[in-house]
Design a protein around this motif. Structure first.
Motif, PDB file in Angstrom:
ATOM      1  N   UNK A 101       0.504  -1.431   0.484  1.00  0.00           N
ATOM      2  CA  UNK A 101      -0.078  -0.260   0.137  1.00  0.00           C
ATOM      3  C   UNK A 101       0.717   1.328  -0.070  1.00  0.00           C
ATOM      4  N   UNK A 102       2.036   1.572   0.717  1.00  0.00           N
ATOM      5  CA  UNK A 102       2.976   2.157   0.927  1.00  0.00           C
ATOM      6  C   UNK A 102       3.541   2.272  -0.299  1.00  0.00           C
ATOM      7  N   UNK A 103       4.320   1.248  -1.218  1.00  0.00           N
ATOM      8  CA  UNK A 103       4.498   1.526  -2.565  1.00  0.00           C
ATOM      9  C   UNK A 103       3.631   2.598  -3.103  1.00  0.00           C
ATOM     10  N   UNK A 104       2.472   1.563  -3.615  1.00  0.00           N
ATOM     11  CA  UNK A 104       1.977   1.942  -4.073  1.00  0.00           C
ATOM     12  C   UNK A 104       0.694   3.247  -4.640  1.00  0.00           C
ATOM     13  N   UNK A 113       3.176   6.184  -2.390  1.00  0.00           N
ATOM     14  CA  UNK A 113       4.525   6.666  -3.518  1.00  0.00           C
ATOM     15  C   UNK A 113       4.951   6.705  -4.354  1.00  0.00           C
ATOM     16  N   UNK A 114       4.144   5.318  -5.371  1.00  0.00           N
ATOM     17  CA  UNK A 114       4.643   5.632  -6.921  1.00  0.00           C
ATOM     18  C   UNK A 114       3.722   5.215  -7.366  1.00  0.00           C
ATOM     19  N   UNK A 115       2.670   5.962  -7.187  1.00  0.00           N
ATOM     20  CA  UNK A 115       1.555   5.701  -7.793  1.00  0.00           C
ATOM     21  C   UNK A 115       1.952   5.691  -9.831  1.00  0.00           C
ATOM     22  N   UNK A 116       2.497   5.871 -10.459  1.00  0.00           N
ATOM     23  CA  UNK A 116       3.740   5.848 -11.730  1.00  0.00           C
ATOM     24  C   UNK A 116       3.853   4.384 -11.876  1.00  0.00           C
ATOM     25  N   UNK A 117       4.062   3.779 -10.799  1.00  0.00           N
ATOM     26  CA  UNK A 117       4.790   2.287 -10.803  1.00  0.00           C
ATOM     27  C   UNK A 117       4.233   1.307 -10.973  1.00  0.00           C
TER      28      UNK A 117
END
Length: 263
Positions: free
Chosen positions: A100-103, A105-109
């Motif tokens: 969830x944190x990755x998504x 912080x990095x919505x483009x990825x």
């Protein structure tokens, strides 16, 4: 199945070929311990990329690196270094918070989320588990700690064990217990990702274990409710760690979600 391929960093595992699926493991686990059956089943059609947290899978302990933002950024970096611009993440337990944190912080990825036995905020069951885990780890009695962790299995699993099988499960757990397990568990007990969940705008599915004795099933349902548009799949008799039979159903559901959303 081919052996793991190390990418850029000795703590990163890449295996298989095809579209990517990034793996975020749970506290006290590792990429291969938590996702071995997933890797075996999907590596013929997908590239699986995972990163062992500090203290797991041979990665050196580093309490300072056990922060959600650091883990999320490192996991995304591992997938990018493996050659992928966008990718879904499959998270388990603590790994759901990393995903969830990755998504966020990095919505483009991050193109999608598959969140298993997770939570947006640590509940009292998890906190009490971590308190006991911490006390047993501090005592130095690794056998007692392993016995406690085995005791958190689902009723169906525990009911199927005779004394010899239970002793063998404790021994296996003790032998495979990662040095960083308790620090990872403490991180899990501090989690609150509700704000990040509400900001997500990617396809998401949440898998609930109805007999989970580490994370309350209701906490996993609340995780699903916090994510706009998330779907939810329940396994009524599963515990926090799936049996091989339960994992086979889970893998089928993973594949169906990825196919439906063209991830």
């Amino acid at each position: 199945m081919a052996g793991p391929h190390l990418v850029a960093d000795p703590d990163v595992i890449q295996i298989g070929s095809g579209s990517p699926l990034v793996l975020a493991h749970g506290a006290g686990g590792s990429v291969t311990a938590n996702f071995g059956q997933v890797i075996e089943a999907l590596s013929s059609t997908r590239t699986l990329v995972g990163m062992n947290y500090p203290g797991s899978g041979g990665a050196p302990e580093d309490v300072g690196a056990l922060e959600l933002g650091v883990l999320a950024d490192s996991l995304v970096g591992a997938a990018v270094d493996a050659g992928f611009e966008r990718f879904p993440i499959l998270g388990l337990s603590l790994g759901t918070a990393v995903a969830v944190t990755a998504a966020a912080r990095h919505p483009d990825r991050v193109s999608g989320l598959l969140l298993t036995v997770g939570f947006a905020r640590a509940d009292q069951q998890l906190r009490l588990v971590v308190d006991t885990w911490t006390a047993l780890a501090a005592s130095g009695d690794r056998h007692a700690l392993a016995g406690y962790l085995v005791s958190l299995s689902s009723p169906a699993v525990l009911g199927s064990l005779d004394a010899a099988a239970a002793d063998a499960a404790v021994t296996t757990t003790q032998d495979n217990y990662p040095d960083g397990g308790v620090d990872q568990a403490r991180l899990a007990a501090s989690i609150d990702t509700y704000d990040a969940c509400r900001e997500l705008a990617v396809p998401a599915v949440v898998f609930v274990a109805g007999q989970d004795r580490i994370v309350l099933p209701e906490s996993t349902r609340r995780l699903a409710a916090a994510i706009p548009g998330a779907s939810m799949i329940e396994y009524p008799y599963a515990g926090h760690i799936f049996t091989p039979e339960e994992a086979s159903v889970w893998i089928d559901d993973i594949s169906e979600f990825l196919g439906t959303h063209e991830l």
